[in-house]
Design an enzyme around this catalytic site. Structure first.
Site, PDB file in Angstrom:
ATOM      1  CD  GLU A 157      53.295  91.810  41.745  1.00  0.00           C
ATOM      2  OE1 GLU A 157      52.591  91.308  42.641  1.00  0.00           O
ATOM      3  OE2 GLU A 157      54.101  92.709  41.947  1.00  0.00           O
ATOM      4  CE  LYS A 208      43.269  89.129  44.274  1.00  0.00           C
ATOM      5  NZ  LYS A 208      42.801  87.932  44.972  1.00  0.00           N
ATOM      6  CG  ASP A 248      42.655  81.378  44.932  1.00  0.00           C
ATOM      7  OD1 ASP A 248      42.423  82.116  45.901  1.00  0.00           O
ATOM      8  OD2 ASP A 248      41.799  80.640  44.417  1.00  0.00           O
ATOM      9  CE1 TYR A 300      51.231  91.166  48.970  1.00  0.00           C
ATOM     10  CE2 TYR A 300      50.853  88.952  48.119  1.00  0.00           C
ATOM     11  CZ  TYR A 300      50.521  89.976  48.985  1.00  0.00           C
ATOM     12  OH  TYR A 300      49.498  89.813  49.859  1.00  0.00           O
ATOM     13  CE  LYS A 324      39.232  88.889  43.393  1.00  0.00           C
ATOM     14  NZ  LYS A 324      38.052  89.042  44.198  1.00  0.00           N
ATOM     15  CB  CYS A 337       6.019  66.763  52.942  1.00  0.00           C
ATOM     16  SG  CYS A 337       7.578  67.014  53.819  1.00  0.00           S
ATOM     17  CB  CYS A 380       6.149  64.807  57.383  1.00  0.00           C
ATOM     18  SG  CYS A 380       5.297  66.190  56.621  1.00  0.00           S
ATOM     19  CB  CYS A 422       5.713  70.596  54.053  1.00  0.00           C
ATOM     20  SG  CYS A 422       5.286  69.624  55.490  1.00  0.00           S
ATOM     21  CB  CYS A 434       7.247  68.668  58.662  1.00  0.00           C
ATOM     22  SG  CYS A 434       8.467  68.164  57.453  1.00  0.00           S
TER      23      CYS A 434
HETATM   24  S1  IVH Z   1      49.293  93.135  46.557  1.00  0.00           S
HETATM   25  C1  IVH Z   1      47.565  96.453  49.447  1.00  0.00           C
HETATM   26  N1  IVH Z   1      49.986  91.172  44.985  1.00  0.00           N
HETATM   27  O1  IVH Z   1      45.140  89.298  46.941  1.00  0.00           O
HETATM   28  C2  IVH Z   1      47.295  95.065  49.095  1.00  0.00           C
HETATM   29  N2  IVH Z   1      48.216  90.809  46.505  1.00  0.00           N
HETATM   30  O2  IVH Z   1      42.947  91.813  48.004  1.00  0.00           O
HETATM   31  C3  IVH Z   1      48.548  94.421  48.629  1.00  0.00           C
HETATM   32  N3  IVH Z   1      47.308  88.554  46.455  1.00  0.00           N
HETATM   33  O3  IVH Z   1      44.715  89.331  50.187  1.00  0.00           O
HETATM   34  C4  IVH Z   1      48.263  93.184  47.944  1.00  0.00           C
HETATM   35  N4  IVH Z   1      48.627  87.781  44.885  1.00  0.00           N
HETATM   36  O4  IVH Z   1      46.997  88.448  49.645  1.00  0.00           O
HETATM   37  C5  IVH Z   1      49.162  91.575  45.957  1.00  0.00           C
HETATM   38  N5  IVH Z   1      50.733  89.527  43.569  1.00  0.00           N
HETATM   39  C6  IVH Z   1      49.909  89.923  44.530  1.00  0.00           C
HETATM   40  C7  IVH Z   1      48.955  89.065  45.093  1.00  0.00           C
HETATM   41  C8  IVH Z   1      48.118  89.550  46.087  1.00  0.00           C
HETATM   42  C9  IVH Z   1      47.632  87.494  45.725  1.00  0.00           C
HETATM   43  C10 IVH Z   1      46.221  88.608  47.457  1.00  0.00           C
HETATM   44  C11 IVH Z   1      46.576  89.343  48.698  1.00  0.00           C
HETATM   45  C12 IVH Z   1      45.307  90.015  49.150  1.00  0.00           C
HETATM   46  C13 IVH Z   1      44.423  89.929  47.960  1.00  0.00           C
HETATM   47  C14 IVH Z   1      44.084  91.309  47.442  1.00  0.00           C
END
Ligand code: IVH
Length: 669
Positions: free
Chosen positions: A113, A115, A117, A222, A310, A404, A407, A422, A427
């Site tokens: 999936e 992630k 932000d 999710y 990441k 500096c 000062c 300095c 100062c």
């Molecule tokens: S599953 C057990 N799925 O990423 C943890 N997390 O450290 C279940 N996040 O703060 C998280 N998209 O809020 C999951 N598709 C996704 C996500 C997601 C963003 C965030 C989540 C958490 C951090 C993971």
């Protein structure tokens, strides 16, 4: 309209508005124009005004926000909100895959999936109705932000089945809403948000839900936290179920049977991420079958059945416009690159640290150069290298000043140091920075005194040294920019509360050379009071394990200064506590705790305890807490995002504990 008729019509309106809202915000397929939705909503608002008893918590009118709150209530999460372990490359993912297969065998599928932000939120439904929404907080206790979450139109106020359950997801601000919001902020002369995530967090922390309602937030859910009694057997089924119930899930998910398929999914989204209408900061990979998830279990903070990949740090090219010099608390001059603002890793970067003159020489950084700037997540941006081939000849070499910038006293390079300093104790820049240090979190911990306020206080001559802080009057503070009644009251309360701090905070805050937070704690626990320490002899100081020649000299010299004696007298007269309130120093040999005489390293982000609390507890139990892993380390306590220290500890065969294991052990002490 009569009451009974109104009641009927309200019901009809609820159904229609829920339906239209769902079509528009979840399915992205509106069946009526916006004007029709607005017309019906206004009709409903009218009826609710006439008959207040018809206003229910799940009425579509809550989408516009309600009366402001004075604070958020705390919410305990029945199932903790965990976070995910991280992977940064294919090797980390291969390791994850290996661990999973070792645990549950080769018959395993993953769901990949995006992630998102944003901010993790939890949504509780009772009998199908939205009952409460909360932030993640520390994973165990969050804050009740129901009113704000109700304004997110893709969160159903009613699920399509009368289920009682807890749904988790990521609330976020779409890129478009973010840009619009920042444009508006700039027009009003306000500071823009750095990125959509901060904007979303700021919006959900609004006490006034009417404001939150204007922020156009969205959500992807999710998971179902308490999936136990639903008969659902896999994550992919849970997502389908959530969709059926009327929730918005992210459509870009994919089931993968091999880790290679996971790599291609990652590759695809690494390339496509900028095309998405929202920010993502990685990819989440989850074992699909629940029975396998259970078999793998969780560590204290994260499940073993999932991992977050990441995205790598981003690098961009920009122009170095100038080099600014800052004078630190100890007089060290640090150069900072001022850059033509660029977007990198989701934030606008306009400054980067250059550390010191040697680094500028080494990289041959010149003003006007095109430079590569790197930023990863929350890390401070840095200049990686210069693009020499783009030089025009107009670039200017940078030389450190001889005096500096604040000062004008002569700068010196002390033996064995790279930094220029300095040395003028008067100062103004050093005094200002020293003041900022005094109020900082690990020192006197006075909230509400940001750099801007402090600068004003000095400019207006309301303060000259830290003791003046305790003489500040409400009226004086109200005159400052950005300081309203509320923030002034809070600040004064924080100042008052700081008087009660245990001695080590004051000691650290005073900024005695070579006395860091840890040394301050040791000194306080050995000498118990400021008076005791003031009278300490060099021999007594040197007798302490962690105190060496340099520190003992610095302490003695510090207390010999008449200005210091005067300052301490003044602080005492204002009621600032000068006694140690913590546990007396436990000599390692006397303690029979598990941690006695152990050398412990803390790494990664701790979630339950703060880094300091963990350290304090360990030290009180006779452990020595050090910053780096070596053969002498007995134990590594690894929090989230643990990096090289964890790898090193594993290589050296050092015992590694999770934070939860640590907490459990603490309970036994
Ligand atoms: S599953 C057990 N799925 O990423 C943890 N997390 O450290 C279940 N996040 O703060 C998280 N998209 O809020 C999951 N598709 C996704 C996500 C997601 C963003 C965030 C989540 C958490 C951090 C993971």
């Amino acid at each position: 309209m009569e009451f009974s008729q109104a009641k009927e019509r309200v019901k009809e309106l609820h159904n229609l508005l829920h339906q239209y809202s769902y079509e528009y915000h979840v399915l992205d397929k509106p069946s009526v124009p916006d004007s029709e939705y607005d017309r019906l909503l206004h009709e409903l608002i009218g009826l609710e005004e006439e008959y207040e008893e018809l206003k229910t918590p799940d009425s579509p009118t809550v989408r516009v926000g309600g009366d402001p709150l004075s604070s958020f209530e705390k919410v305990e999460h029945k199932t903790p909100m965990l976070s995910l372990g991280n992977a940064f490359n294919e090797e980390d993912l291969a390791d994850f895959d290996r661990r999973v297969r070792q645990g549950v065998g080769d018959n395993v599928s993953y769901v990949c999936e995006l992630k998102i932000d944003g901010l993790a939120v939890s949504l509780r439904y009772e009998g199908g109705a939205f009952a409460q929404g909360a932030t993640r907080g520390d994973g165990t206790i969050g804050e009740d932000i129901s009113n704000n979450l109700k304004t997110i139109r893709s969160i159903p106020l009613r699920a399509s089945e009368p289920l009682s359950m807890e749904v988790r997801g990521e609330a976020y601000m779409p890129k478009k809403s973010f840009e619009k919001l920042n444009e508006e902020k700039l027009e009003r002369g306000e500071e823009p948000f750095a990125n959509p995530r901060n904007a979303a967090a700021g919006s959900l922390r609004q006490l006034d839900s009417k404001l939150a309602a204007k922020r156009n937030l969205d959500i992807f859910v999710y998971s179902i936290a308490d999936v136990g009694n639903t008969g659902i057997t896999s994550h992919s089924e849970a997502l389908d179920k959530l969709e059926q119930l009327g929730f918005k899930t992210n459509p870009n998910r994919q089931k993968c049977d091999t880790i290679e398929e996971v790599y291609s999914y990652i590759k695809h989204w690494t390339e496509q991420r900028t095309e998405l209408p929202y920010d993502i900061d990685g990819i989440v990979i989850k074992v699909d079958e629940f029975f396998q998830q259970e078999e793998l279990g969780t560590t204290a903070k994260s499940p073993r059945w999932a991992i977050a990949y990441k995205f790598p740090a981003e690098e961009v090219v920009t122009k170095l416009l100038d080099i600014e010099l800052n004078v630190g608390r100890t007089g060290v001059i640090t150069p900072t690159a001022l850059l033509e603002p660029v977007q990198v890793a989701g934030t606008t970067v306009s400054r980067a640290s250059l550390h010191n003159e040697d680094l500028i020489r080494e990289k041959d950084i010149r003003i006007g150069d095109n430079v590569v700037v790197k930023k990863a997540g929350d890390i401070i941006p840095e200049v990686v290298n210069v693009l020499e081939e783009r030089r025009t000849g107009e670039e200017k070499e940078f030389t450190m000043p001889t005096h500096c910038p604040e000062c004008e006293s002569e700068l010196v390079r002390l033996e064995g140091e790279v930094a220029l300093r300095c040395l003028n104790p008067k100062c103004p820049a050093q005094i200002r920075e020293g003041f900022i240090h005094f109020v900082s979190r690990n020192a006197m911990n006075i909230d509400g005194l940001g750099e801007k306020v402090v600068t004003q206080l000095f400019k207006e001559k309301l303060i000259e040294d830290v003791a003046d802080l305790y003489q500040l009057q409400k009226e004086q503070l109200l005159e400052l920019e950005r300081m309203g009644e509320r923030s002034v009251t809070k600040l004064l309360q924080a100042i008052e509360a700081s008087k009660g701090n245990s001695l080590e905070r004051l000691l650290f805050g005073l900024g005695i050379r070579h006395v860091g937070a840890k040394a301050a704690k040791t000194l306080a626990s050995v000498f118990h009071s400021m008076e005791g320490l003031q009278k300490a002899t060099k021999e007594e100081l040197l007798a302490i394990d962690e105190v060496g020649e340099r520190m003992s000299d610095a302490v003695i010299t510090y207390f010999e200064q008449p200005e210091v004696v005067e300052l301490l007298e003044e602080l005492r007269s204002y009621g600032v506590n000068m006694e140690y309130k913590g546990p007396k120093l436990v000599q390692a040999a006397d303690s029979d705790s598990t941690f006695a005489a152990k050398t412990v390293v803390l790494t990664g982000k701790l979630e339950i305890l703060s880094r300091n609390e963990a350290k304090e507890k360990l030290e009180a139990l006779g452990a020595k807490v050090t910053g780096s892993v070596s053969k002498k380390t007995d134990l590594l306590i690894a929090g989230e995002d643990a990096g090289s220290k964890l790898t090193k500890a594993e290589d050296l065969g050092i015992e590694v504990w999770s934070e939860q294991q640590f907490i459990e052990e603490l309970k036994k002490q």
